[in-house]
Design a protein around this motif. Sequence first.
Motif, short mmCIF file in Angstrom:
data_model
loop_
_atom_site.label_atom_id
_atom_site.label_comp_id
_atom_site.label_asym_id
_atom_site.label_seq_id
_atom_site.Cartn_x
_atom_site.Cartn_y
_atom_site.Cartn_z
N THR A 11 0.97 -1.12 0.04
CA THR A 11 0.01 -0.02 0.19
C THR A 11 0.96 1.56 -0.07
O THR A 11 0.63 2.18 -0.70
N SER A 12 1.82 1.07 0.78
CA SER A 12 2.85 2.37 0.88
C SER A 12 3.47 2.72 -0.61
O SER A 12 3.57 3.84 -0.94
N GLN A 19 6.66 7.62 0.89
CA GLN A 19 6.31 7.54 2.09
C GLN A 19 7.48 7.49 3.08
O GLN A 19 8.60 6.94 2.67
N ARG A 20 7.51 7.71 4.33
CA ARG A 20 8.16 7.31 5.40
C ARG A 20 7.38 6.60 6.41
O ARG A 20 6.46 7.27 6.81
N LYS A 58 11.79 4.67 8.82
CA LYS A 58 12.45 3.95 7.47
C LYS A 58 11.36 4.17 6.30
O LYS A 58 9.92 4.60 6.38
N THR A 59 12.09 4.37 5.03
CA THR A 59 11.31 4.20 4.04
C THR A 59 10.81 2.88 3.70
O THR A 59 11.36 1.72 4.18
N PRO A 60 9.99 2.77 2.86
CA PRO A 60 9.29 1.09 2.42
C PRO A 60 10.54 0.52 1.87
O PRO A 60 10.65 -0.69 2.22
N ASP A 65 10.81 -5.97 4.31
CA ASP A 65 10.39 -7.28 4.84
C ASP A 65 10.32 -7.09 6.38
O ASP A 65 10.98 -6.68 7.09
N PHE A 66 9.34 -7.80 7.07
CA PHE A 66 9.08 -7.71 8.47
C PHE A 66 10.19 -8.39 9.34
O PHE A 66 10.62 -7.83 10.24
N GLU A 67 10.75 -9.60 8.61
CA GLU A 67 11.69 -10.21 9.23
C GLU A 67 12.88 -9.57 9.57
O GLU A 67 13.55 -9.65 10.53
#
Length: 133
Positions: A11-12, A19-20, A58-60, A65-67
Amino acid sequence: MISSYNDLIQTSRSQQEAQRLLFVFCRAELPDDASPEEKEAFERGEGGALTPVICVDKTPDEAPDFEALVEESRTTGQAWDVVFIAAMSGRGGMAPSTDEAQQPMTMMVESIRLGHVSNYLPLDSQGHAVSLG
């Protein structure tokens, strides 16, 4: 509807402006003056207070990744139970800078301390959206 970290990143990246992302990692704690009922509920994973322990922006692209984000959080030595995330839109194709994110991050931390969390996306340690009631 965003139900996971992957949804958030997708989405971001689809937004018109860069986005940030603001991340506030929180630990669930039981107040010292908790009643026996509150202690029992807390042991079942309910109730308690959320205390911010780590803040980062952080930027996307910096957190794809979440890990990797979880692994980075582990290097701080701070345990956490839920992460709240907010997004800031940039201007002219540029994401906001870390300096521009400082004041919104401070306001976000204070808002969470006061229990006002409805404006943020809460995720568990697996990167899945959680409902806080």
